[in-house]
Design an enzyme around this catalytic site. Structure first.
Site, PDB file in Angstrom:
ATOM      1  N   GLU A   1       0.823  -1.218   0.000  1.00 56.15           N
ATOM      2  CA  GLU A   1       0.000   0.000   0.000  1.00 56.15           C
ATOM      3  C   GLU A   1       0.858   1.271   0.000  1.00 56.15           C
ATOM      4  O   GLU A   1       0.558   2.232  -0.715  1.00 56.15           O
ATOM      5  CB  GLU A   1      -0.907  -0.012   1.242  1.00 56.15           C
ATOM      6  CG  GLU A   1      -1.891   1.124   1.324  1.00 56.15           C
ATOM      7  CD  GLU A   1      -2.960   1.064   0.236  1.00 56.15           C
ATOM      8  OE1 GLU A   1      -3.759   0.115   0.258  1.00 56.15           O
ATOM      9  OE2 GLU A   1      -2.986   1.955  -0.624  1.00 56.15           O
TER      10      GLU A   1
ATOM     11  N   VAL B   1       2.580   3.407  -3.294  1.00 60.57           N
ATOM     12  CA  VAL B   1       1.967   4.450  -4.133  1.00 60.57           C
ATOM     13  C   VAL B   1       1.041   5.306  -3.280  1.00 60.57           C
ATOM     14  O   VAL B   1       0.085   4.787  -2.711  1.00 60.57           O
ATOM     15  CB  VAL B   1       1.117   3.843  -5.279  1.00 60.57           C
ATOM     16  CG1 VAL B   1       0.568   4.952  -6.186  1.00 60.57           C
ATOM     17  CG2 VAL B   1       1.915   2.846  -6.088  1.00 60.57           C
TER      18      VAL B   1
ATOM     19  N   GLY C   1       0.834   6.523  -0.341  1.00 58.05           N
ATOM     20  CA  GLY C   1       0.484   5.833   0.907  1.00 58.05           C
ATOM     21  C   GLY C   1      -0.527   6.561   1.773  1.00 58.05           C
ATOM     22  O   GLY C   1      -1.315   5.944   2.469  1.00 58.05           O
TER      23      GLY C   1
ATOM     24  N   ILE D   1      -3.144   8.153   0.925  1.00 54.93           N
ATOM     25  CA  ILE D   1      -4.535   8.351   0.436  1.00 54.93           C
ATOM     26  C   ILE D   1      -5.545   7.328   0.953  1.00 54.93           C
ATOM     27  O   ILE D   1      -6.608   7.764   1.403  1.00 54.93           O
ATOM     28  CB  ILE D   1      -4.540   8.454  -1.122  1.00 54.93           C
ATOM     29  CG1 ILE D   1      -3.823   9.740  -1.505  1.00 54.93           C
ATOM     30  CG2 ILE D   1      -5.966   8.473  -1.644  1.00 54.93           C
ATOM     31  CD1 ILE D   1      -3.769  10.006  -3.001  1.00 54.93           C
TER      32      ILE D   1
ATOM     33  N   GLY E   1      14.956  17.642   4.055  1.00 55.06           N
ATOM     34  CA  GLY E   1      14.742  16.190   3.995  1.00 55.06           C
ATOM     35  C   GLY E   1      13.620  15.798   3.045  1.00 55.06           C
ATOM     36  O   GLY E   1      13.194  14.652   3.022  1.00 55.06           O
TER      37      GLY E   1
ATOM     38  N   GLU F   1      16.293  13.758  -1.583  1.00 51.16           N
ATOM     39  CA  GLU F   1      17.496  13.037  -1.147  1.00 51.16           C
ATOM     40  C   GLU F   1      18.709  13.942  -1.236  1.00 51.16           C
ATOM     41  O   GLU F   1      18.921  14.599  -2.254  1.00 51.16           O
ATOM     42  CB  GLU F   1      17.710  11.833  -2.057  1.00 51.16           C
ATOM     43  CG  GLU F   1      16.785  10.711  -1.716  1.00 51.16           C
ATOM     44  CD  GLU F   1      17.457   9.365  -1.862  1.00 51.16           C
ATOM     45  OE1 GLU F   1      18.694   9.316  -1.845  1.00 51.16           O
ATOM     46  OE2 GLU F   1      16.730   8.387  -1.994  1.00 51.16           O
TER      47      GLU F   1
ATOM     48  N   ASP G   1      10.392   7.917 -10.395  1.00 47.70           N
ATOM     49  CA  ASP G   1       9.709   7.465  -9.176  1.00 47.70           C
ATOM     50  C   ASP G   1       8.192   7.443  -9.445  1.00 47.70           C
ATOM     51  O   ASP G   1       7.503   6.449  -9.162  1.00 47.70           O
ATOM     52  CB  ASP G   1      10.044   8.420  -8.014  1.00 47.70           C
ATOM     53  CG  ASP G   1       9.206   8.134  -6.786  1.00 47.70           C
ATOM     54  OD1 ASP G   1       9.600   7.266  -5.995  1.00 47.70           O
ATOM     55  OD2 ASP G   1       8.139   8.766  -6.632  1.00 47.70           O
TER      56      ASP G   1
ATOM     57  N   LYS H   1       5.176   4.174  -9.925  1.00 45.94           N
ATOM     58  CA  LYS H   1       3.846   4.172  -9.300  1.00 45.94           C
ATOM     59  C   LYS H   1       2.749   4.044 -10.359  1.00 45.94           C
ATOM     60  O   LYS H   1       1.752   3.353 -10.157  1.00 45.94           O
ATOM     61  CB  LYS H   1       3.658   5.450  -8.481  1.00 45.94           C
ATOM     62  CG  LYS H   1       4.620   5.532  -7.304  1.00 45.94           C
ATOM     63  CD  LYS H   1       4.616   6.906  -6.685  1.00 45.94           C
ATOM     64  CE  LYS H   1       5.611   6.981  -5.556  1.00 45.94           C
ATOM     65  NZ  LYS H   1       5.810   8.344  -5.059  1.00 45.94           N
TER      66      LYS H   1
END
Ligand SMILES: NC(=O)c1ccc[n+]([C@@H]2O[C@H](COP(=O)([O-])OP(=O)(O)OC[C@H]3O[C@@H](n4cnc5c(N)ncnc54)[C@H](OP(=O)(O)O)[C@@H]3O)[C@@H](O)[C@H]2O)c1
Length: 283
Positions: A131, A134, A136, A138, A189, A192, A204, A208
């Site tokens: 979960e 992608v 996370g 939502i 932060g 990266e 990235d 997803k």
């Protein structure tokens, strides 16, 4: 049914480290809600001597995560190393084959080997949960798999990368350049510090998109080449021009079926300002 659940956490970076802390702090709540007593029986990271944000129990530290499986006392293994192959794939594969449930936020792994790993999980009758890989917060994966199981989905699009979204919003708010805002994001932060490339170049978000397509359209994870463009070439002047026409620039991940053919892509898009919240809700 088993009351005590033993957990192993592999990878103690941003995610693994916070997870350990949460498990520790919320042990009682979890027991109250699920009736299960959880216990962290193993942890693993590359460097046993690294200074970490939260205290770790060195007595359950494994330098080689594969040794955790040999102990034969883990019920759920949480993989948070984050690579698409290598140790991430090995430990997930070995866990499933040893009837250990796996949870991972690793979109790179799932986007590349999700079909194979799901088949393994099915074969060995354990769960492979991803979960947090992608959006996370939502959360979208379970909604598509279960809540919308009988719906016909034709298109999914949305903002899928928080780092890019922060940078684009901050450029708009502060009128600052891409490079200055990136430095700020790294300091806070949000990006990266070493190599933010995967976030910024769209890959990235693309991992997803591939996961979402396979779930929404009931297909194997696609292997086609697709348009993937990140935000590295966007500067404040672009945002300013978009603004004059009442648009914002957002990096969107898009997947749709047209005449039963799959089209996936990631690129910066112009999004009308006044419908932005509505658009974001459709992610
Ligand atoms: N960070 C986020 O906001 C976020 C959000 C959603 C999803 N995710 C996903 O979560 C996963 C983890 O991300 P992260 O940000 O936590 O990564 P990270 O900070 O780079 O942490 C990676 C961890 O893996 C450990 N590791 C590397 N190789 C190993 C090996 N061979 N054996 C055991 N441990 C090893 C590292 O050990 P050392 O600490 O000793 O170097 C480190 O603790 C990724 O898949 C990422 O995409 C992250």
């Amino acid at each position: 049914m088993k009351k005590n659940i033993n957990i192993a956490v592999v990878g103690l970076g941003q995610i693994g480290n916070y997870l350990l802390n949460e498990l520790n702090a919320k042990k009682k709540d979890i027991e109250l809600k699920t009736g299960k007593k959880i216990k962290v029986v193993a942890i693993s990271a590359k460097n046993p001597n690294k200074k970490r944000k939260f205290k770790i129990n060195k007595n359950i530290f494994y330098k080689n995560p594969l040794d955790i499986i040999k102990k034969n006392n883990t019920d759920i293994l949480f993989e948070a190393i984050g690579s698409s192959d290598g140790m991430s794939k090995k430990i997930v594969e070995l866990s499933l084959k040893n009837k250990i449930h796996v949870i991972t936020p690793n979109k790179a792994l799932i986007a590349k080997h999700g079909d194979y790993l799901s088949l393994l999980a099915e074969k060995y009758k354990v769960n492979l949960e991803f979960e947090a890989s992608v959006a996370g917060g939502i959360p979208i994966i379970r909604t598509i798999k279960e809540g919308l199981a009988t719906n016909k989905i034709s298109k999914i699009y949305g903002i899928l990368n928080g780092t890019c979204n922060y940078i684009l919003s901050e450029m708009e708010n502060t009128k600052d350049s891409f490079s200055n805002v990136l430095k700020k994001a790294q300091k806070l932060g949000y990006a990266e510090p070493g190599n933010p490339k995967l976030d910024l170049n769209g890959y990235d978000a693309f991992a997803k998109v591939r996961i979402l397509s396979s779930l929404a359209f009931n297909k194997n994870i696609s292997k086609h080449k697709c348009l993937v463009e990140g935000i590295e070439n966007i500067d404040f002047k672009d945002i300013n021009i978009a603004n004059q026409f009442n648009f914002r620039i957002k990096l969107l991940g898009i997947t749709e079926l047209i005449n039963n053919k799959l089209f996936e892509r990631v690129h910066p898009c112009l999004v009308k300002k006044k419908i932005l919240t509505l658009e974001m809700l459709t992610v």
